[in-house]
Scaffold this active site. Structure first.
Site, PDB file in Angstrom:
ATOM      1  N   ASP A  41      24.555 -10.472  84.160  1.00  0.00           N
ATOM      2  CA  ASP A  41      23.829  -9.563  85.059  1.00  0.00           C
ATOM      3  C   ASP A  41      24.581  -9.149  86.330  1.00  0.00           C
ATOM      4  OD1 ASP A  41      21.431  -9.138  83.596  1.00  0.00           O
ATOM      5  OD2 ASP A  41      20.919 -11.219  83.984  1.00  0.00           O
TER       6      ASP A  41
ATOM      7  N   ASP B  54      18.993  -5.358  77.655  1.00  0.00           N
ATOM      8  CA  ASP B  54      19.123  -5.239  79.116  1.00  0.00           C
ATOM      9  C   ASP B  54      20.583  -5.063  79.549  1.00  0.00           C
ATOM     10  OD1 ASP B  54      17.182  -6.938  77.977  1.00  0.00           O
ATOM     11  OD2 ASP B  54      16.593  -7.771  79.900  1.00  0.00           O
TER      12      ASP B  54
HETATM   13  N1  GLY Z   1      16.889  -8.442  82.553  1.00  0.00           N
HETATM   14  C1  GLY Z   1      15.836  -9.339  82.543  1.00  0.00           C
HETATM   15  C2  GLY Z   1      14.500  -8.725  82.469  1.00  0.00           C
HETATM   16  O1  GLY Z   1      14.320  -7.540  82.341  1.00  0.00           O
HETATM   17  O2  GLY Z   1      13.552  -9.489  82.529  1.00  0.00           O
END
Ligand code: GLY
Length: 408
Positions: free
Chosen positions: A112, A177
């Site tokens: 992330d 994601d």
């Molecule tokens: N990227 C983690 C979420 O959307 O919860």
């Protein structure tokens, strides 16, 4: 155009503009109060210093570590406030909160880094003209690149994933994601001229395009790869209702992610996929009338739980996910710039509708929520975590959608 049509057009144009101005003003007033409270009440030292959400029982502010995937959003919100108001006070605050993120440029514990550093330093570079942030962004991309695997052709999302249903532990999970982290890689190539970052982003987008999507253009949440063969081992969910369901936020990340890929490459296959996902979203039979989705498109029964999980809180209704709606609103505004006139009008109108719904029915009740703009997002229902609460990233994409609409 005859005079009457011109008159009606002028009235609706000006009332639409006024409505948008009113909405922006209302948001600025609320955010000024909420974010000042958050700055005041966030711990000044220790590990957990970044405002993320509130405790739904005590209404206290919950802060997270720099390593949390949401740590860049609070700075991002302040950058959006600077962009919306032009007031230097927001810029000064945004710089302070951005620079707390500096150690993350060397972090590669999960994927992330793109969210964390893009929302903070990336916005600082572009919105705040902090030109020296380029080196931080490049170092962050180098850290993220350590997670790229040539055999799989993707950036690894998490170090492992324990399935809910087959009890297996998978060692190379990639979640939808992760499309959001590609922006950092494209930017690193722009800053350095080194095409390897861009090549990794393109490879990741292509492999995801091949393996993450179903025939109806909804996406799986987690695709597990075998690092030795590069082949898919399994397709599952971590935060959705079921492996074969359409987790709302996953669809939102996919839409935003492929729009980013088109922005940097102008490759039509990415634009087509963004449009495909937008159409899945906008035409789905389970989409509520106000345009704010249920947390999962297949979770339409009150009390619907997630398969394989036993620790899920009993839900009285079907929670919406305001964060997913905000992400899609922002993505649709950008996408409206890339498509033909009729789709463009449709996407802009859809974004405006979402933003209006959010501003009308999902704004903070400030007696309970003293720190964020919006209510009713969902972190993860299967993990019984953050159900119908404010989340810093819901605010971020809502503010970004406002900024983008205002710029049009
Ligand atoms: N990227 C983690 C979420 O959307 O919860």
């Amino acid at each position: 155009m005859n005079r009457f049509v011109l008159f009606v057009f002028a009235i609706s144009f000006f009332s639409a503009c006024n409505a948008q101005v009113g909405l922006v003003d209302k948001t600025i007033t609320l955010a000024t109060k909420q974010y000042s409270n958050a700055e005041r009440d966030a711990p000044k030292s220790g590990n957990r210093i970044i405002p993320r959400t509130i405790n739904p029982i005590t209404n206290e502010l919950i802060c997270v570590k720099l390593e949390d995937w949401t740590s860049g959003f609070f700075a991002g919100n302040l950058w959006m406030m600077y962009k919306l108001t032009g007031n230097d006070i927001w810029k000064q605050k945004a710089i302070v909160w951005t620079e707390k993120m500096a150690p993350i440029r060397f972090f590669y514990g999960h994927h992330d880094v793109g969210f964390m550093m893009g929302c903070s330093y990336g916005n600082g570079y572009y919105i705040g003209s902090q030109n020296h942030y380029d080196s931080v962004l490049v170092q962050s991309a180098k850290s993220l690149a350590k997670r790229f695997d040539c055999k799989v052709g993707c950036i690894e999302s998490w170090n492992s994933f324990k399935s809910w249903t087959d009890e297996k532990q998978y060692d190379f999970p990639v979640i939808i994601d992760n499309m959001m982290n590609l922006e950092l890689m494209f930017e690193a190539t722009k800053f350095t001229g080194d095409s390897s970052f861009r090549e990794m982003a393109i490879s990741h987008a292509d492999v995801t395009l091949k393996n993450h999507f179903r025939p109806d253009n909804s996406s799986y949440h987690v695709v597990m790869y075998n690092q030795t063969t590069g082949l898919v081992e399994s397709k599952q969910t971590a935060q959705g209702l079921a492996h074969e369901s359409a987790w709302a936020r996953g669809q939102a990340w996919g839409l935003y992610g492929y729009t980013i890929c088109y922005r940097y490459t102008k490759n039509k296959k990415y634009l087509d996929q963004a449009v495909n996902i937008a159409e899945f979203w906008l035409t789905h039979k389970n989409m509520p009338k106000d345009g704010i989705p249920y947390w999962d498109f297949d979770a339409i029964e009150p009390g619907a739980l997630a398969v394989g999980r036993t620790n899920v809180t009993k839900l009285s209704g079907v929670p919406r996910d305001v964060a997913a709606a905000s992400i899609v609103a922002s993505a649709l505004v950008e996408l409206s710039d890339y498509v033909n006139a009729s789709l463009s009008k449709k996407y802009k109108k859809a974004a405006e509708k979402i933003v209006k719904s959010l501003a009308t029915s999902y704004m903070a009740d400030t007696q309970k929520n003293k720190y964020f703009i919006l209510e009713q997002s969902v972190g993860s229902i299967p993990h019984a975590s953050e159900i119908s609460v404010p989340l810093n990233y819901a605010d971020y994409y809502f503010l970004e959608a406002l900024v983008r609409l205002k710029a049009q």
